[in-house]
Write an enzyme that holds these catalytic residues in place. Sequence first.
Site, PDB file in Angstrom:
ATOM      1  CE  LYS A  56      -2.122  -1.249   3.746  1.00  0.00           C
ATOM      2  NZ  LYS A  56      -1.213  -2.351   3.817  1.00  0.00           N
ATOM      3  CB  THR A  57       3.101   2.408   2.487  1.00  0.00           C
ATOM      4  OG1 THR A  57       2.344   2.393   3.349  1.00  0.00           O
ATOM      5  CG2 THR A  57       4.550   3.533   2.451  1.00  0.00           C
ATOM      6  CG  ASP A 246       0.572   4.831   3.945  1.00  0.00           C
ATOM      7  OD1 ASP A 246      -0.651   4.228   4.022  1.00  0.00           O
ATOM      8  OD2 ASP A 246       1.911   4.914   4.565  1.00  0.00           O
ATOM      9  CD  GLU A 247       0.268   2.692   8.498  1.00  0.00           C
ATOM     10  OE1 GLU A 247      -0.951   2.119   8.736  1.00  0.00           O
ATOM     11  OE2 GLU A 247       0.672   2.028   8.272  1.00  0.00           O
ATOM     12  CD  GLN A 277      -1.413  -3.335   9.061  1.00  0.00           C
ATOM     13  OE1 GLN A 277      -0.790  -2.829   9.642  1.00  0.00           O
ATOM     14  NE2 GLN A 277      -2.277  -3.247   7.782  1.00  0.00           N
ATOM     15  NE  ARG A 666       3.830  -4.744  11.494  1.00  0.00           N
ATOM     16  CZ  ARG A 666       3.436  -4.239   9.703  1.00  0.00           C
ATOM     17  NH1 ARG A 666       4.114  -3.521   9.401  1.00  0.00           N
ATOM     18  NH2 ARG A 666       2.025  -4.751   9.747  1.00  0.00           N
TER      19      ARG A 666
HETATM   20  P1  ATP Z   1       1.816  -2.483   6.283  1.00  0.00           P
HETATM   21  O1  ATP Z   1       0.113  -2.337   5.785  1.00  0.00           O
HETATM   22  O2  ATP Z   1       2.533  -3.120   6.473  1.00  0.00           O
HETATM   23  O3  ATP Z   1       1.875  -0.628   5.478  1.00  0.00           O
HETATM   24  P2  ATP Z   1       1.645  -2.056   2.842  1.00  0.00           P
HETATM   25  O4  ATP Z   1       0.746  -2.660   2.740  1.00  0.00           O
HETATM   26  O5  ATP Z   1       1.895  -0.381   3.406  1.00  0.00           O
HETATM   27  O6  ATP Z   1       2.436  -2.628   4.440  1.00  0.00           O
HETATM   28  P3  ATP Z   1       4.786  -1.578   1.642  1.00  0.00           P
HETATM   29  O7  ATP Z   1       5.461  -1.506   2.996  1.00  0.00           O
HETATM   30  O8  ATP Z   1       4.454  -1.135   1.085  1.00  0.00           O
HETATM   31  O9  ATP Z   1       2.780  -2.710   2.346  1.00  0.00           O
HETATM   32  O10 ATP Z   1       5.396  -3.136   0.997  1.00  0.00           O
HETATM   33  C1  ATP Z   1       6.181  -4.304   1.919  1.00  0.00           C
HETATM   34  C2  ATP Z   1       7.566  -4.192   1.568  1.00  0.00           C
HETATM   35  O11 ATP Z   1       6.769  -4.760  -0.077  1.00  0.00           O
HETATM   36  C3  ATP Z   1       7.788  -3.761   1.430  1.00  0.00           C
HETATM   37  O12 ATP Z   1       9.178  -4.449   1.386  1.00  0.00           O
HETATM   38  C4  ATP Z   1       8.016  -3.146  -0.404  1.00  0.00           C
HETATM   39  O13 ATP Z   1       9.414  -2.279  -0.375  1.00  0.00           O
HETATM   40  C5  ATP Z   1       8.085  -4.683  -0.774  1.00  0.00           C
HETATM   41  N1  ATP Z   1       7.115  -4.832  -1.693  1.00  0.00           N
HETATM   42  C6  ATP Z   1       5.827  -3.839  -2.327  1.00  0.00           C
HETATM   43  N2  ATP Z   1       5.367  -4.072  -4.119  1.00  0.00           N
HETATM   44  C7  ATP Z   1       6.489  -4.983  -4.550  1.00  0.00           C
HETATM   45  C8  ATP Z   1       6.992  -4.805  -5.952  1.00  0.00           C
HETATM   46  N3  ATP Z   1       5.842  -5.292  -6.699  1.00  0.00           N
HETATM   47  N4  ATP Z   1       7.783  -5.902  -5.450  1.00  0.00           N
HETATM   48  C9  ATP Z   1       8.412  -6.195  -4.946  1.00  0.00           C
HETATM   49  N5  ATP Z   1       8.181  -5.849  -3.633  1.00  0.00           N
HETATM   50  C10 ATP Z   1       7.409  -5.012  -2.760  1.00  0.00           C
HETATM   51 MG    MG Z   2       2.354   0.714   5.167  1.00  0.00          MG
END
Ligand code: ATP
Ligand code: MG
Length: 720
Positions: A56-57, A246-247, A277, A666
């Site tokens: 997402k981020t 975000d969040e 979350q 995490r």
């Molecule tokens: P959270 O819910 O904990 O906030 P999130 O959904 O925001 O998580 P991110 O932190 O954006 O997830 O991504 C999680 C991990 O996956 C990060 O290390 C990010 O770089 C990696 N990632 C996300 N998309 C891809 C992709 N398409 N290819 C490779 N790595 C990815």
């Molecule tokens: Mg995130």
Amino acid sequence: MQDNSLYDMENSLLEDALDADPQADRILEGLNESQHEAVSSELRNMLIIAGAGTGKTRVLVSRIAWLIKHFHIAPRNIMAVTFTNKAATEMRERLALMVGNSVQMSLWANTFHSICLRLLRAYASYAGLIPGFTILDTDSQVSLVKRLMKDMNIDTKEFKPSDIASNISKQKENGIRALAFSKMISAKSPDYVKVTSQVYNVYERVCNQENSVDFSELLLRTVELLENNQEIRELQHRRFKEILVDEFQDTNAIQYRFLRLIAGPDSHVLVVGDDDQSIYGWRGADVSNMRKFLKDFSNVKEVLLALNYRSTQKILDVANTIIGFNSDRLMEKVLKGNFGEGEKVRILNCANNKTESSAVSERIASLHESGVAYRDIAILYRNNYLSLDFEQTLLRKHIPFVIYGGQKFFERAEILDAIAYMRILVNEDDDTALLRIINTPSRKIGPKVVDGLRTIANERNCSLIKAMRLLEAHVHSDNVDKTLASLYKKVAVFCDLLKVLKEKKESLSLSAFADEMLRITGLYQFYQEKDFKEGKDNEEHSRYANLGMLISNIKEFESNSTAPAVSDESAPESTADSDEKKEEDPLLTYLSNITLVSTGELNEDGETASGTDAVNLMTMHSSKGLEFKYVFLVGFEKDILPSRMCAFSDKSLAEERRLAYVGVTRAKTALYISYSQNRSLFGKVEATGASSFLRELVREYKGKHDVPLTIESISSASYY
Ligand code: ATP
Ligand code: MG
């Protein structure tokens, strides 16, 4: 006559050239189909709802880069809202790598609080504030409430000032002002509600007099500013074309109201979040904002992200099972990984808390021996007090570590004293700050003298500093009153000190001034002597050493602040008056920055980022949005998680389960969950045992083949 066809051709060539920016396409590289769809979508409102670690981020950051590179939207027309200041800094840094450094200066990427502060600084007088207003941190807010309660003869033992202060904040977060609140009170209302209302009335007035705003006021006042001033609102609408949050699951009512106001009819809003979350309900966050968003914003495109890029499948299986016990989810999301099965999640059943900390430290030591960097390891816990055993054991084993949020650097008495001096230098009306240090270190200005000053201030309806000035003028007049003259004699030394400080502030750099301030106010000496008396003068974290850390912190701020981080260097023109357009006082910018960085983001030295190789210790709440290769979730115990206070309400229990889910998700490579059978707390040994979340998890896999976890028992004899 113009040759139209040539003109058109030129135009389309130009457009092609713009569209074909090779860097733009690189933004999409490596994204999966749904991520690609979200990042490269046409300009519109979007809701991305997806589980932990699904990117997402990453999508949000890539979308900003896409907006800039593909749609040629200027960074100054984009607002990105993050949950922490640290996340905002990281976002700006990542974007700088993707689209160039200029984005650092002009993009508004910050928390709701910082964004509102920027707007209030730009439009202070329109918001009923005097430029230079100060922010009341939680500690000052409580001390102000306490002072007012004492003045009002309200028993501060029966009604805790901190509870009243947080009740007031709660009202503000729901957009309720003191007057509106008092109208909601009836004879039948509970006493604490009546007291809250009484205090809120006076508190609101005094905050205005002191030209200071507390945290929730930052939001409420900005919302009112935008609601009541069409011109300013429309100016923001023209400026912020693209807004990204975000969040989003952890936004509260007033933040949501702000979002609705700041987005104009032609703006687009993208929010990303995970209802599983949502862990700040206790602080007023309302996950139903995700549903509301679909109704309140037009033509919202929903995007789901399914693939997790963070963790191995066994970790995700455990996460899925834990959260599966919650029944009030917006939608069921089963995390599917991308990195194979991985190791089983190890559950460490420890005899007691000492065994637990030893077992965890030992595993950390052997991970490090096998080549794992310390910084890739985190110890996460439900409450700050749980860190102590781990700190001691890690120290003994010479394992470096940093604690985030634990010791609350900016909440230490010596630091708050220094900050109070700084506050009155930027805002003379800040009586709360003044009362903190008028006699610290002691200048023989006792309660009687202070009462005398307060009487004058009340009569003249002015601040205490102004009262002192009136006194000074009086003693230099013809008809001198004896009592007033003797009152002035008592405070003269302080008045002179303020004058010297003011001069130094104007002539020195910020850090040189701060160092000089600590010297001439006597704070250095005062705390050095105190350390000595308490036998702490050789400690790494002596109070005197902490004051030194403050100076280092200011130096770091100076070297980082080519542009002020919070003030609006590119404030929307027009209605801001000339006063508000002046370059901001660096001291004021520094104060704003430190007050807004929440303690959970700082290590024990008041730093946000650690370049050193050290194990990370923090609460599960602070770990939201972060990731580590190796995670130890410790104290996963009865009465700790779910917390004793939350176990009896389904709603709080569900939030605690989400917190456990945040903790579990995490971990990237390996996860350890530990608990103790006995825990010594506040000098008493209590029988504890596994958390009910762990019990339901283990029960779920009973008799099954493919179990993603393994349980290890560690007796006290293993270590002692
Ligand atoms: P959270 O819910 O904990 O906030 P999130 O959904 O925001 O998580 P991110 O932190 O954006 O997830 O991504 C999680 C991990 O996956 C990060 O290390 C990010 O770089 C990696 N990632 C996300 N998309 C891809 C992709 N398409 N290819 C490779 N790595 C990815
Ligand atoms: Mg995130």
